[in-house]
Design a protein around this motif. Structure first.
Motif, short mmCIF file in Angstrom:
data_model
loop_
_atom_site.label_atom_id
_atom_site.label_comp_id
_atom_site.label_asym_id
_atom_site.label_seq_id
_atom_site.Cartn_x
_atom_site.Cartn_y
_atom_site.Cartn_z
N SER A 4 -26.18 -15.44 -20.16
CA SER A 4 -26.02 -16.45 -21.20
C SER A 4 -25.21 -15.83 -22.33
CB SER A 4 -27.36 -16.96 -21.72
OG SER A 4 -28.10 -15.91 -22.32
N VAL A 5 -24.37 -16.64 -22.98
CA VAL A 5 -23.47 -16.18 -24.02
C VAL A 5 -23.61 -17.07 -25.25
CG1 VAL A 5 -21.06 -15.82 -24.67
CG2 VAL A 5 -21.81 -15.27 -22.36
N PHE A 6 -23.51 -16.45 -26.41
CA PHE A 6 -23.51 -17.22 -27.65
C PHE A 6 -22.56 -16.54 -28.63
CE2 PHE A 6 -25.02 -19.39 -31.45
CZ PHE A 6 -25.38 -20.64 -30.95
N ARG A 210 -35.18 -8.39 -29.54
CA ARG A 210 -36.36 -9.24 -29.68
C ARG A 210 -36.10 -10.68 -29.24
NH1 ARG A 210 -38.25 -9.16 -35.60
NH2 ARG A 210 -39.02 -7.10 -34.97
N ASN A 211 -34.88 -11.18 -29.45
CA ASN A 211 -34.61 -12.60 -29.26
C ASN A 211 -33.43 -12.83 -28.32
OD1 ASN A 211 -36.58 -13.69 -31.13
ND2 ASN A 211 -35.30 -12.84 -32.76
N PRO A 212 -33.38 -14.00 -27.68
CA PRO A 212 -32.20 -14.35 -26.88
C PRO A 212 -30.99 -14.53 -27.78
CG PRO A 212 -33.69 -16.22 -27.07
CD PRO A 212 -34.43 -15.05 -27.63
N VAL A 213 -29.81 -14.48 -27.19
CA VAL A 213 -28.59 -14.46 -28.00
C VAL A 213 -28.40 -15.74 -28.82
CG1 VAL A 213 -27.36 -12.79 -26.60
CG2 VAL A 213 -27.25 -15.21 -25.98
N SER A 216 -30.52 -14.69 -31.83
CA SER A 216 -30.16 -13.45 -32.51
C SER A 216 -28.77 -13.49 -33.13
CB SER A 216 -30.26 -12.26 -31.55
OG SER A 216 -29.39 -12.40 -30.45
N VAL A 217 -27.81 -14.10 -32.47
CA VAL A 217 -26.44 -14.11 -33.00
C VAL A 217 -26.34 -14.86 -34.33
CG1 VAL A 217 -24.11 -14.97 -32.59
CG2 VAL A 217 -25.28 -13.67 -30.81
N PRO A 218 -26.77 -16.13 -34.41
CA PRO A 218 -26.68 -16.80 -35.71
C PRO A 218 -27.55 -16.14 -36.78
CG PRO A 218 -27.85 -18.17 -34.11
CD PRO A 218 -27.24 -17.04 -33.36
N ALA A 219 -28.68 -15.56 -36.38
CA ALA A 219 -29.53 -14.88 -37.35
C ALA A 219 -28.83 -13.66 -37.94
CB ALA A 219 -30.85 -14.47 -36.69
N LEU A 238 -20.26 -12.06 -30.92
CA LEU A 238 -20.29 -12.62 -29.57
C LEU A 238 -21.24 -11.75 -28.75
CD1 LEU A 238 -19.13 -14.20 -27.06
CD2 LEU A 238 -17.26 -12.54 -27.05
N ALA A 239 -22.25 -12.36 -28.15
CA ALA A 239 -23.25 -11.57 -27.42
C ALA A 239 -23.60 -12.23 -26.09
CB ALA A 239 -24.50 -11.38 -28.26
N LEU A 240 -24.02 -11.38 -25.16
CA LEU A 240 -24.36 -11.81 -23.81
C LEU A 240 -25.69 -11.23 -23.40
CD1 LEU A 240 -22.11 -11.90 -20.66
CD2 LEU A 240 -24.13 -10.43 -20.64
N ASN A 241 -26.59 -12.07 -22.89
CA ASN A 241 -27.82 -11.63 -22.23
C ASN A 241 -27.56 -11.57 -20.74
OD1 ASN A 241 -29.96 -13.50 -24.44
ND2 ASN A 241 -29.65 -11.30 -24.42
N TRP A 242 -27.82 -10.41 -20.13
CA TRP A 242 -27.64 -10.24 -18.69
C TRP A 242 -28.93 -10.67 -17.99
CZ3 TRP A 242 -23.87 -10.13 -15.51
CH2 TRP A 242 -24.00 -9.60 -14.22
N LEU A 243 -28.85 -11.71 -17.19
CA LEU A 243 -30.03 -12.33 -16.58
C LEU A 243 -30.11 -12.10 -15.08
CD1 LEU A 243 -29.80 -15.75 -18.47
CD2 LEU A 243 -31.09 -13.70 -19.13
#
Length: 252
Positions: A4-6, A210-213, A216-219, A238-243
């Motif tokens: 997932s990307v944000f 701690r949090n999904p992207v 965490s990104v907007p925070a 720009l961040a990516l969670n590897w799932l």
């Protein structure tokens, strides 16, 4: 391949937002990119845009659906972006070429490799621990670690002064990493200096771990803007969670 990307970019207190970011992917490969156009030179936003477009175009051309050689792609993309900026300056008869930083990462076969030029950063976080971070191509960062030590940089060393970038008259200096196996739950973040310069590193790592992207990104962006106040730089993240579940991988 599941991830997932944000991404978020905010202008802050600057007249223009010269940051650019993006990502592109196939069924087997994904590239993340972020560039920060440099102030003090004309059209920094153009340099950043050209870098993004050049990397994305090369990726779409070569990832069919995988890249044959990740290190070669990263090197080729970095130099292609540099040349594209110089060509733009020549075509428009500019006395000084636009300049930009660039950080990019490619994930393929469960592994990640990245390259960067300048002080836009990449962070890799695993289980709320910092696994890796790029080292800025700045005089402040170089002074901070003479001969492998961890001594502090001199007080008069300006962290904003870089010794390399894309669009400069000389060949850019850039770093390309060795491949690293990803684990399910790892978080990869690319950001401009407007984010990392305003927040303690541990705060960045804690939030990413701690949090999904999408949280965490907007925070992180909002915290950076609040911390810097009215004189905030542009803040881009720009961040990516590897799932993807862990599997055996082969080095490229």
């Amino acid at each position: 391949m599941r991830f997932s990307v944000f991404q978020v970019s905010r202008q802050g207190g600057r007249k223009n937002n010269e940051d650019r970011m993006g990502y592109s992917y196939t069924s087997d490969c994904v590239v993340l990119m972020l560039a920060d156009g440099m102030g003090g030179h004309p059209a920094g936003e153009v340099a950043a845009r050209l870098a993004m477009e050049t990397v994305a175009s090369l990726f779409q051309q070569l990832a069919q659906p995988k890249l044959r050689n990740l290190a070669h792609f990263l090197e080729q993309a970095m130099m292609a972006a540099h040349r594209q900026i110089l060509n733009y300056a020549a075509e428009h008869a500019m006395p000084d070429a636009p300049r930009t930083t660039l950080v990019m990462a490619v994930i393929q076969s469960g592994q990640v490799r990245w390259a960067h030029c300048g002080d836009s950063r990449l962070y890799l976080v695993r289980q709320q621990q910092l696994l890796a971070r790029t080292q800025d191509h700045s005089f402040a960062e170089r002074s901070r670690r003479p001969r492998g030590t961890a001594s502090a940089a001199p007080m008069d060393t300006n962290r904003n002064v870089l010794f390399t970038c894309l669009g400069s008259p000389v060949r850019p200096v850039f770093s390309v990493t060795q491949p690293l196996d990803l684990r399910q739950g790892d978080t990869l973040m690319l950001c401009s200096d407007g984010l990392w310069a305003s927040l303690p590193e541990q705060d960045i790592v804690t939030e990413l771990g701690r949090n999904p992207v999408e949280i965490s990104v907007p925070a992180l962006v909002e915290k950076a803007l609040q911390q810097a106040g009215d004189h905030s730089d542009n803040v881009t993240c720009l961040a990516l969670n590897w799932l993807t579940p862990d599997t055996s991988t082969s080095t490229q």
